[in-house]
Structures are given as C-alpha cells and as structure tokens.
Design a protein around this motif. Sequence first.
Motif, PDB file in Angstrom:
ATOM      1  N   THR A 224      11.262  15.978 -33.968  1.00  0.00           N
ATOM      2  CA  THR A 224      11.240  14.973 -32.910  1.00  0.00           C
ATOM      3  C   THR A 224      11.199  13.565 -33.481  1.00  0.00           C
ATOM      4  OG1 THR A 224       8.838  15.209 -32.788  1.00  0.00           O
ATOM      5  CG2 THR A 224      10.155  16.505 -31.232  1.00  0.00           C
ATOM      6  N   ARG A 363      24.407  16.491 -27.801  1.00  0.00           N
ATOM      7  CA  ARG A 363      23.243  16.976 -28.539  1.00  0.00           C
ATOM      8  C   ARG A 363      23.405  18.454 -28.868  1.00  0.00           C
ATOM      9  NH1 ARG A 363      19.020  13.330 -28.315  1.00  0.00           N
ATOM     10  NH2 ARG A 363      19.361  11.586 -26.860  1.00  0.00           N
ATOM     11  N   ASP A 368      16.647  18.691 -32.489  1.00  0.00           N
ATOM     12  CA  ASP A 368      16.327  17.346 -32.024  1.00  0.00           C
ATOM     13  C   ASP A 368      17.070  16.292 -32.832  1.00  0.00           C
ATOM     14  OD1 ASP A 368      14.467  18.116 -30.036  1.00  0.00           O
ATOM     15  OD2 ASP A 368      12.929  18.415 -31.575  1.00  0.00           O
ATOM     16  N   ASN A 369      17.616  15.301 -32.114  1.00  0.00           N
ATOM     17  CA  ASN A 369      18.240  14.133 -32.743  1.00  0.00           C
ATOM     18  C   ASN A 369      19.503  14.444 -33.540  1.00  0.00           C
ATOM     19  OD1 ASN A 369      16.125  12.236 -31.889  1.00  0.00           O
ATOM     20  ND2 ASN A 369      14.828  13.387 -33.317  1.00  0.00           N
TER      21      ASN A 369
END
Length: 413
Positions: A224, A363, A368-369
């Motif tokens: 995250t 995404r 995440d990211n």
Amino acid sequence: MLKNNEITRQRDLHESRPVWAGSPRITLRTHQKPARDTYDVIIVGAGISGALMAHALANGRRSVLVVDRRRPVHGSTLASTAMIQHEIDIPLHVLTGMIGEEKARRAWQRSGRAVEQLTRIVADLDLSCGFERKKTLFLAGDEYGSRALRTELDARHAAGIKADFLDTAALRDGFAIDRTGAILSDISASANPAQMAAGILRAAVSRGVEVVSPLEITDVRSTTQGVFLATADGKIISAGHAVFCSGYEFLEAVAHKDHAIISTWAIATPPAIDLPDWLKECIVWEGADPYLYLRRSRDGRLIAGGEDEEDEEAFASPQKLKNKAKTIRKKAEALLGFSLPEPDYSWAAPFGTTRTGLPLIGRVPGMDNVFAVMGFGGNGITFSQIAAEIVSSEIAGHGDADADLFAIRNADS
C-alpha cells in the motif's frame, strides 16, 4: 515476491527485419543504471506505450524512470504497421451486442478523441515521424458484407461518429475497387512508429524522465506504500507506482481467458512505387477473416498485412513468413488491380487480441499501485494514448470517466 518467469511472458517480438528497422532518429541516449533508488513512477517498457505514458506523467515534478530489457523502441513497436485508427477491430454495432450500447459508444468515441490527441502531441513536439492524417476505407468482405456495413453506419451516426457509405458504383468510380460497399470515415492517421516513439521519449527525457536500458525487471512486490522491483543485476528500486507497458510480453497477473496472443504478417514494397493518388489520403482494411489491410507510407511504399493465425508461435516460422508474404502481396494486387514489385521487407510478429477488441488498461488486481497496459488488437498506438490518459489520471488521484471500459478483471472472473 514473484519469480522471474512469473512476471511477464518473455517472447521474441518480431521475426525478420521490419521496414522501420533502418530508420534514422530511432536511437536514444540511455543510462546504464538508475540514478537513484526510488522514484515516483517506474515504467517498464520503452516502446510507444511507455513513451506515451512517460509523456503523460512528465510534469516536471514527478521523478519518472523508464526501463527496458531491450534497446528502446526495438520491441513490438518496431513491428507495427502504424495504422493509427479510430476504428476498433470489433465494429460498433457488434460491440454494442457484446457490452451494451452506452459502453460501446463511449469506447468508439474515446478512440476517436485519442487519435485527435496523438495529432496534437506530434504537432506540439514537432516530431519528424512521417505522421499524416488519413481517412479510413473499410471494405465489405466475407465477414461483414454491405448489409452489415449499412447497419454499422447507422450505429456510428447514432453515436455522433461521422462516416459515409459508398456503394458499388461509388467504389468503382472513386477507388477502382470492386466490392459491394465500404464505409469512408475520417479521424485516422499513419506514421513511422519507431520515429514517433523515439521522438516522444526524447521529449520526455528533456522534461526530466530517465531512461535505463538494458535493464531487466526480475521480481516485483507491491504494498500500500509503494512498489519494489528487483533487477537482473541484483538491485532493488522502488516507486510510488509501477506501470507495465511491456506490450505482448504481458504480465502473468493479468493473463485472462479473454486475452490471447496470435501471429500476424506484413510486407513493404520499395519506396516511390506508382500507387493510386487516393492512397495518399486513405488507409484500407476489410471486413474479412483473415482480413487484409494496407496503406501508403510517406516515401511511397505500400505497406500491407494480415493473414492472422490464432497461434502465438506461428510468426516465428520462416516458411510461413515466405508463404504469408506471397499471399498478402497477391491479395493486395487483386484489390488494387495491378502488379506490385517484390517486397523490400517482409516480417511477422505476435499480436495481442481480446474478445471485444478493447485493450486491458488499469490497476492490476491484487497488486497495489501497479498498473498494466495490454491487449491492444489492431489499434495499438491509439489505445496506448488512451492508456496514458487513464493511468496518468489514476496516478494523479482524480480518475478517468472511461476507466471502467478497459479495466483489468481478475484472471478467473
């Protein structure tokens, strides 16, 4: 942490020598290793997708790194025939039946806007890449005949997309082509894709983007807080976000039943051959399976391709390359009504397709990211621009109204 062979499916991205390989101005000065350990964004892939992504993200404040295990521009981009169309592989009326009228219209409209934006980028950067605005001539064929084309025309008009139907007589009079009908539309273009990608990357570098090549990413871990990438030389680099623009060496994490790799072939004649004047204004494709497409380059070559096969390894066969080149040449001669010289170039490449003809952008589920850009069909450059707009908006934190059209679903969904 993913193991090396679980990140991307590495493959040869073209067979033989594409026409663009000898172009001037397709090399870039690159760094041998990253200048720092952490960046705001790391882009994996230095082809047209990575170039447009870097252009969209280079705002003078972000630190952006582009890496590639090859020389920049020497992957899938080098094999592109660069027919920069607003038309998606799946006709609008057919796509409507697959995803609904509202979404299908938005996808086609967004594709048209992307071509307009690409035109502005080339002009703003003053790129020398043979970029030319074109009309598109979509010919009736064995898969979409004249009746289907009239249905398609109605769907486009209802979506606010300008196009005209040409009947048999109009085709013969204006183009000396014998088909039962065609759709003539604007909002397309053509270019030298290698020069285009290299020029956009150079402009991004001038705004602070760093390009490192060759550098292979072997592992990735997302959290995250950010993304950590391991390199083949044992280093770890981190970023707030990572964007995989690795083309048809797609991320395993987004492998999906609706996404496949097939094979395609293309030829290019010598330059300055005698071609009809209308080919200076139009690119051509047909509603057939397998379909033929062709266009004129700025230096007067005829570039033609098609004969796709649903086999991700077929492109690597030298015998198939020889046979397919002959078939494409004969089809082009039959369509145009005159003989063509022996091609200067013939080449083959793997080619990403999806069931809907739409790309996969956004995404990566469960990471995440991390973003990915893939599944391009015949509109790779156009869809690369859409991807640059969507992903840069997501990273900026304000999203994109059309992101749902191209969102990557879980592999088992």
